[in-house]
Write a protein that holds these residues in place. Structure first.
Motif, PDB file in Angstrom:
ATOM      1  N   GLY A 177       0.814  -1.210   0.000  1.00 44.26           N
ATOM      2  CA  GLY A 177       0.000   0.000   0.000  1.00 44.26           C
ATOM      3  C   GLY A 177       0.846   1.258   0.000  1.00 44.26           C
ATOM      4  O   GLY A 177       0.527   2.237  -0.679  1.00 44.26           O
ATOM      5  N   THR A 178       1.930   1.229   0.748  1.00 43.07           N
ATOM      6  CA  THR A 178       2.834   2.374   0.782  1.00 43.07           C
ATOM      7  C   THR A 178       3.460   2.596  -0.585  1.00 43.07           C
ATOM      8  O   THR A 178       3.535   3.728  -1.074  1.00 43.07           O
ATOM      9  N   LEU A 179       3.881   1.518  -1.227  1.00 45.05           N
ATOM     10  CA  LEU A 179       4.471   1.630  -2.560  1.00 45.05           C
ATOM     11  C   LEU A 179       3.447   2.113  -3.580  1.00 45.05           C
ATOM     12  O   LEU A 179       3.749   2.970  -4.410  1.00 45.05           O
ATOM     13  N   VAL A 180       2.222   1.587  -3.514  1.00 36.82           N
ATOM     14  CA  VAL A 180       1.159   2.030  -4.425  1.00 36.82           C
ATOM     15  C   VAL A 180       0.906   3.525  -4.231  1.00 36.82           C
ATOM     16  O   VAL A 180       0.768   4.279  -5.196  1.00 36.82           O
ATOM     17  N   GLY A 181       0.864   3.965  -2.989  1.00 34.35           N
ATOM     18  CA  GLY A 181       0.664   5.381  -2.711  1.00 34.35           C
ATOM     19  C   GLY A 181       1.795   6.247  -3.231  1.00 34.35           C
ATOM     20  O   GLY A 181       1.564   7.294  -3.837  1.00 34.35           O
ATOM     21  N   LEU A 182       3.028   5.798  -3.010  1.00 33.83           N
ATOM     22  CA  LEU A 182       4.185   6.543  -3.516  1.00 33.83           C
ATOM     23  C   LEU A 182       4.132   6.692  -5.029  1.00 33.83           C
ATOM     24  O   LEU A 182       4.320   7.785  -5.574  1.00 33.83           O
ATOM     25  N   MET A 183       3.876   5.597  -5.717  1.00 32.54           N
ATOM     26  CA  MET A 183       3.837   5.632  -7.180  1.00 32.54           C
ATOM     27  C   MET A 183       2.648   6.452  -7.674  1.00 32.54           C
ATOM     28  O   MET A 183       2.759   7.183  -8.657  1.00 32.54           O
ATOM     29  N   GLY A 184       1.526   6.350  -6.995  1.00 34.00           N
ATOM     30  CA  GLY A 184       0.365   7.159  -7.366  1.00 34.00           C
ATOM     31  C   GLY A 184       0.657   8.639  -7.226  1.00 34.00           C
ATOM     32  O   GLY A 184       0.251   9.452  -8.066  1.00 34.00           O
ATOM     33  N   GLY A 185       1.354   8.998  -6.170  1.00 31.86           N
ATOM     34  CA  GLY A 185       1.734  10.393  -5.967  1.00 31.86           C
ATOM     35  C   GLY A 185       2.665  10.898  -7.052  1.00 31.86           C
ATOM     36  O   GLY A 185       2.531  12.025  -7.535  1.00 31.86           O
ATOM     37  N   VAL A 186       3.608  10.063  -7.455  1.00 35.76           N
ATOM     38  CA  VAL A 186       4.536  10.455  -8.519  1.00 35.76           C
ATOM     39  C   VAL A 186       3.783  10.656  -9.832  1.00 35.76           C
ATOM     40  O   VAL A 186       4.002  11.648 -10.542  1.00 35.76           O
ATOM     41  N   VAL A 187       2.891   9.746 -10.162  1.00 33.33           N
ATOM     42  CA  VAL A 187       2.105   9.872 -11.393  1.00 33.33           C
ATOM     43  C   VAL A 187       1.269  11.150 -11.351  1.00 33.33           C
ATOM     44  O   VAL A 187       1.207  11.901 -12.333  1.00 33.33           O
ATOM     45  N   ALA A 188       0.645  11.420 -10.221  1.00 30.18           N
ATOM     46  CA  ALA A 188      -0.170  12.631 -10.097  1.00 30.18           C
ATOM     47  C   ALA A 188       0.684  13.887 -10.242  1.00 30.18           C
ATOM     48  O   ALA A 188       0.278  14.846 -10.908  1.00 30.18           O
ATOM     49  N   LYS A 189       1.881  13.882  -9.651  1.00 30.95           N
ATOM     50  CA  LYS A 189       2.769  15.038  -9.787  1.00 30.95           C
ATOM     51  C   LYS A 189       3.210  15.236 -11.224  1.00 30.95           C
ATOM     52  O   LYS A 189       3.308  16.367 -11.691  1.00 30.95           O
ATOM     53  N   VAL A 190       3.501  14.157 -11.923  1.00 35.02           N
ATOM     54  CA  VAL A 190       3.887  14.280 -13.329  1.00 35.02           C
ATOM     55  C   VAL A 190       2.765  14.934 -14.120  1.00 35.02           C
ATOM     56  O   VAL A 190       2.997  15.832 -14.934  1.00 35.02           O
ATOM     57  N   ILE A 191       1.537  14.515 -13.867  1.00 36.23           N
ATOM     58  CA  ILE A 191       0.388  15.092 -14.578  1.00 36.23           C
ATOM     59  C   ILE A 191       0.269  16.587 -14.291  1.00 36.23           C
ATOM     60  O   ILE A 191       0.068  17.398 -15.200  1.00 36.23           O
ATOM     61  N   VAL A 192       0.428  16.966 -13.032  1.00 36.82           N
ATOM     62  CA  VAL A 192       0.349  18.387 -12.679  1.00 36.82           C
ATOM     63  C   VAL A 192       1.505  19.160 -13.304  1.00 36.82           C
ATOM     64  O   VAL A 192       1.319  20.274 -13.810  1.00 36.82           O
ATOM     65  N   HIS A 193       2.692  18.598 -13.309  1.00 38.27           N
ATOM     66  CA  HIS A 193       3.844  19.270 -13.915  1.00 38.27           C
ATOM     67  C   HIS A 193       3.662  19.445 -15.418  1.00 38.27           C
ATOM     68  O   HIS A 193       4.044  20.470 -15.969  1.00 38.27           O
ATOM     69  N   VAL A 194       3.090  18.460 -16.063  1.00 38.86           N
ATOM     70  CA  VAL A 194       2.799  18.588 -17.490  1.00 38.86           C
ATOM     71  C   VAL A 194       1.789  19.719 -17.704  1.00 38.86           C
ATOM     72  O   VAL A 194       1.949  20.547 -18.608  1.00 38.86           O
ATOM     73  N   ALA A 195       0.771  19.775 -16.869  1.00 43.44           N
ATOM     74  CA  ALA A 195      -0.235  20.840 -16.988  1.00 43.44           C
ATOM     75  C   ALA A 195       0.403  22.215 -16.796  1.00 43.44           C
ATOM     76  O   ALA A 195       0.076  23.167 -17.525  1.00 43.44           O
ATOM     77  N   MET A 196       1.314  22.338 -15.849  1.00 39.02           N
ATOM     78  CA  MET A 196       1.992  23.614 -15.626  1.00 39.02           C
ATOM     79  C   MET A 196       2.753  24.047 -16.880  1.00 39.02           C
ATOM     80  O   MET A 196       2.682  25.211 -17.301  1.00 39.02           O
TER      81      MET A 196
END
Length: 158
Positions: A130-149
């Protein structure tokens, strides 16, 4: 000078998006700095106040997503404080072992810390996952936000 500034932003933004995958690198701040550098080079005339506000909101979102996603993933699978600390330390130590280390050590240390805190091996494994899934989910979400920026800035300058 405008073309140079435009392409410099694109290069720095791309680097920021890639560096999102590396723990402890302030990629969000790099992207904001790239936009600020672009504006300094062109005389602060291309990005509006509204766009800067949007970038600020997205930056705060990106910085929050990482921690929130890890916490939600860990909690969803039953991880405790020990697992979160293990994943955090594993992420830091994993930097020295490359991409595999960044993925494997957070998982292993989350499991180990959960196990040492008194959980059964199966429970510790579920929490580490669960911790790993959360970490990877956070990274994917940050990439999406960075692309939007970056897209917001690129639409304004090109």
């Amino acid at each position: 000078m405008n073309a140079f500034a435009d392409w410099l932003f694109v290069v720095l933004w791309g680097a920021g998006v890639l560096l999102t995958l590396v723990p402890l690198v302030p990629a969000t701040l790099l992207i904001l700095a790239a936009a600020l550098l672009h504006e300094a080079l062109v005389g602060f005339g291309e990005l509006s106040l509204g766009l800067w506000l949007a970038l600020g909101v997205l930056a705060l979102l990106a910085m929050s997503l990482d921690n929130l996603a890890t916490l939600l993933g860990a909690r969803r699978y039953g991880a405790g404080r020990a697992g979160l600390w293990g994943a955090f330390l594993g992420g830091i130590l994993g930097l020295f072992l490359g991409v595999v280390g960044v993925l494997v050590l957070p998982f292993l240390l989350a499991w180990l810390f959960e196990y040492l805190s008194g959980r059964k091996p199966e429970e510790a494994l579920k929490a580490a996952w669960g911790t790993l899934v959360g970490l990877m989910g956070g990274v994917v979400a940050k990439v999406i936000v960075h692309v939007a920026m970056g897209i917001l800035v690129i639409r304004a300058v090109f």
